[in-house]
Structures are given as structure tokens and as C-alpha cells.
Design a protein around this motif. Structure first.
Motif: not given
Length: 499
Positions: A98-101, A461-464
Motif C-alpha cells: 500500500p505504501f512505498i515511501v 510506486e515509490i512516493k516521497p
């Protein structure tokens, strides 16, 4: 005239194998996902731990307006770590986590992949600090009449339980699986669970709650023993030699006798002719002096004199002074031999009473520890990388740090990623469930962005981190005793042993 009632439109939730149809304004069977105007939403807020010094983990209250509440501004001099609590799952497992940060840490681009894993292969290990007998090894542990686990081998001053596991969750009846899942969920979320150990005729009722004293047959435990009977002799022998002729420390496992013990010999304690009704191991150390129970030193005795035989007249004498004490100092008795060399109860001298109180003072509080244990399966790992075995290898090679709700997880050696974590180190409310039945637990994988690419990670899918944080995000402070998952000290590359 009949009128047609408009039925609320339902949407299908694909967050777990149950695949609920959820009406507008309602939640699914797990109480974790709901239909809000046709949108499937996660009900619990995504949890972020802010790394800082001299802080503690605090419960989150949505309606609170206290000074610890967060205003949504991440520019506070505290580095955020996005946990998997409230993140959602990867089910049906072909999709990325769900989250890749990502964020820069100490000049290094780091990435954290977070997901709430659906764990059928999971359970808890419970450590109960008590000398009292709660069950024989392999005795069944039951909740609401259903088997949920068993008693393991005892450890030093503690009883151990193994609860849950796939055999109880899915291998028995529907009720057994449901009760097991509910008990595990409550234990992992720091709630009290009453369980019955053993079969009819030797049942023990125990209330277990993480971080709290166990309640055994309705009595709250106070102290964990200072040591076995032999160890207690060694620790406190000097407290006794000037005030008494002999001391017996009653213990279910190793009962100690001062006059025979090596500590007594080195302190020139004379033989007293005492006889212990047990199996002699080495001088001053006896096994099997009584049956296990909830009495003195974890035995079934209430009168300590029952473990004594006749004194040897060659060494014993009238007026010989004897102290008998338990391994917690909570039970003690003082006796003097009469003309027939029989011990008679007498008022305990102040110095000997003080020694029993010193034993108690050196005992730690009795508490229950609950450790969640689960295996991160191939499907969960697929949410991190398209080549799951590479993730396993990177964990073993200390290139990837595994945490659960931001808490350090012990990764068992051998194959797979089998983790174990103290639930008290995790944010409150970290665990959920799905009615399959299975537990839902947070798990995070943190590594360098460059290593993530090498693993075959979902780079697109990486997000800051700034794009993930919002006013709806739950914020908690980092435990002082917990390592920062993003600190370079956790990784082999920082030690110059990997590129």
C-alpha cells in the motif's frame, strides 16, 4: 400502495479472502474497511512514528486536543517513519504494498515498504513470571472451552505458553478457529484474556495481559522469584550465618539447604543433621521435594515441615535454629528443635525476618509478556518485490531491516522471514483480524533505494514521505528503547562490508 425502497448500493472489498459486500455507511466483517459513498476506505488512520530523543509511545485519541496531538505539520525537527499500522494489505497479493515511501536519511536515500500482513501462520509466545504451577508441559490451554495452545517448558522463574498457530486457526472446528483468533487479537492488542490450563481435575485459571501481573486462580501474582533455592542460598548466605544454624529455601525445582551447600561450607556452617525428603542432586541441592502447586516455592505444600525427615541425632541438638523460606521471601517460618529433635514453631528474630524481606526486595515484579510471532509468506513479500526470495536474502544479509509497527522484530534464522516482536513495543491497536480467520499485523521493510532496485522492487510506486503524511495521519512518538529502523547502524553497508 406498495413503494419500492431503494437499497443501498454495495461494493465488494478485496482486502482479504472473505470478499465482503459492504453497503454504504457500513463496515466489513473485519471492522477495518468501510463503504463511504461508494469508496472503500481503511477505517484506522495510517500511523507514523516520529523519531526523537527522550520521548515515549503514547496512545492515539482521535477526539483529543491535548498538547501531544499532531497538527499535521511534519516540519518539526522529527524524522517521520511510516509504519504499516492502518496501511492496508496487498491482498490479492499481485499488487504492490500500500505504501512505498522514500526519504533521505543521513545523506542516504532510504525506502520503507509497509503493508498489513494477513497472517494465518501466526501465534503468540507468552511468558508468565511466576513460581506457581499453572500446568504441566504440553497441557492444553483453553479459552471458552476451545483449545488455543499449550504449555511449553518452563524458563528461569517463568512459565511459557505457545498460543495460536495455523493448526488452531484453520485446522480445527470453526469455533476453535474463531476463538483462537479472538484470543490472539486481544492479547496482541494488550487486552486481558482468561484461559484455563489443564484437564478436569488439575485445572488452573490464568488471566494474561501484556505488561500486567498474571492472575492465577483469582489471586494476582506479586513477585518473580529471585532464583532457585540453591541460588538463593548462594546470594543470601551471609545474611544468615550469624543468626541461624540452618536454612532451607523451598523450591519446586531445586530446594537449597545452607549447611550442606558449598556456600555454607565456605562460611564454616556446621552440619545440622537435617534430612530433606527429596532426591539429592549435589550437596545442598534437592529435586522433587514435593509436587508442583501454588504453595511454597511453586510446590503444593502449605506446611514446609512436610519436606523434612527426622534429624540425625549425631549432629542435631536441642535448641538448633532453623529458618525455612520461599524463593520470593513471601513465605517464611522460624523453628527451634525440642528435646526430641522435632522442629517447633517460634517467633522469628528481627534479623531473620529482615532477610526474608531482603529476598522479596530483590525479586522483580511478576508480569506477563506477549510476543507476536508470524511468518511473512511469499505473497506478502511479493508486495515488496517481484522476486520474493531476494527480499529474504537481503534480510539475512542485513541489507533490509524488518520492523513491526516501527518496533524492532527479531528475525529467526533459517529459511523464510519468521519474525517475533514484543507487542508492548508497538503502537496501541496495531493488530486487526479477518474472519478467515487470521490476524492482521503490520510489517515494514526498510532499505536503501539502490538496494530496493536491485531486489526488483516496485520502483514506480515509490512516493516521497511528504506525499503520504496528511492531517488524517496518526502520530506517535518513538520508544526510547527502540532503534530507529532507518538508522545506518542497522545495515551491513554502513559497516563497510557491503557496497
Amino acid at each position: 400502495m406498495a413503494t419500492d425502497r431503494a437499497k443501498p448500493e454495495k461494493i465488494r472489498c478485496d482486502a482479504c479472502p472473505v470478499m465482503c459486500f459492504i453497503a454504504d455507511g457500513k463496515a466489513g466483517a473485519c471492522d477495518r474497511y468501510a463503504n463511504h459513498g461508494g469508496d472503500l476506505v481503511r477505517l484506522d488512520a495510517l500511523t507514523i512514528i516520529e523519531s526523537t530523543e527522550n520521548t515515549r509511545l503514547v496512545p492515539f485519541m482521535k477526539d483529543s486536543s491535548g498538547p501531544n496531538d499532531w497538527d499535521g505539520d511534519i516540519v518539526q525537527g522529527k524524522r517521520p517513519f511510516v509504519t504499516a499500522v492502518g496501511a492496508g494489505t496487498t491482498y490479492p497479493d499481485y499488487k504492490p504494498a500500500p505504501f512505498i515511501v522514500s526519504q533521505e536519511v543521513e545523506g542516504v536515500d532510504m525506502v520503507t515498504v509497509v503493508t498489513e500482513g494477513i497472517f494465518s501462520y501466526c501465534g503468540v509466545k507468552v511468558k508468565i513470571d511466576t513460581d506457581r504451577h499453572i500446568g504441566h508441559e504440553r497441557d492444553i490451554v483453553r479459552v471458552d472451552g476451545e483449545p488455543i495452545g499449550h504449555v511449553m517448558t518452563s524458563e528461569y522463574g517463568s512459565k511459557m505458553l505457545s498460543l495460536g498457530g495455523v493448526e488452531h486457526l484453520t485446522g480445527g472446528s470453526k469455533k476453535e478457529g474463531r476463538v483462537t483468533c479472538d484470543a490472539l487479537l486481544r492479547l496482541c492488542n494488550r487486552e486481558a484474556v482468561e484461559m484455563v490450563i489443564g484437564d478436569e481435575g488439575h485445572e488452573t485459571t490464568v488471566v494474561v495481559q501484556a505488561g500486567k501481573a498474571p492472575i492465577i486462580n483469582g489471586v494476582e501474582e506479586k513477585l518473580m522469584r529471585v532464583g532457585c533455592g540453591s541460588a538463593t542460598i548462594g546470594m543470601f548466605a551471609k545474611q544468615w550465618v550469624d543468626h541461624v544454624d540452618d536454612v532451607v529455601v523451598v523450591d519446586d525445582h531445586i530446594t537449597g539447604v545452607l549447611s550442606e551447600h558449598q556456600a555454607g561450607k565456605l562460611l564454616d556452617v556446621e552440619p545440622t543433621g537435617i534430612k530433606i525428603n527429596g532426591r539429592r542432586s549435589t550437596p545442598g541441592r534437592y529435586f522433587n521435594v514435593a509436587e508442583p502447586g501454588t504453595g511454597w516455592g511453586g510446590t503444593d505444600i502449605e506446611d514446609p515441615l512436610t519436606i523434612l525427615g527426622d534429624f540425625n541425632a549425631k549432629f542435631a541438638r536441642e535448641g538448633l535454629k532453623l529458618l525455612m523460606v520461599s524463593t520470593t521471601g513471601e513465605q517464611y517460618g522460624y523453628y527451634e528443635l525440642d528435646a526430641d529433635l522435632k522442629p517447633q514453631s517460634a517467633d522469628i528474630p528481627p534479623a531473620l525476618k529482615a532477610s526474608a524481606e531482603l529476598i522479596a526486595e530483590n525479586c522483580e515484579p511478576s508480569v506477563c509478556s506477549v510476543l507476536f510471532m508470524g511468518g511473512a509468506g511469499g505473497s506478502l513479500r511479493a508486495g515488496v518485490t517481484e522476486n520474493p526470495v531476494r527480499l529474504t536474502k537481503s534480510v539475512k544479509d542485513s541489507l533490509t531491516f524488518v520492523s513491526c509497527g516501527g518496533a524492532e522484530a527479531f528475525v529467526w534464522p533459517g529459511g523464510g522471514i519468521t519474525v517475533m516482536v514484543d507487542v508492548l513495543d508497538m503502537p496501541t491497536g496495531s493488530f486487526g483480524y479477518v474472519p478467515t480467520p487470521a490476524l492482521v499485523a503490520p510489517i515494514e521493510f526498510t532499505m536503501r533505494v539502490s538496494d530496493y532496485g536491485t531486489l526488483g522492487g516496485h520502483m514506480n510506486e515509490i512516493k516521497p514521505v511528504a506525499d503520504v503524511v496528511s492531517d488524517e495521519t496518526r502520530k506517535v512518538d518513538q520508544f526510547q528503547n527502540q532503534p530507529d529502523p532507518m538508522a545506518s547502524a542497522n545495515y551491513r553497508w554502513a559497516k563497510g562490508t557491503s557496497g
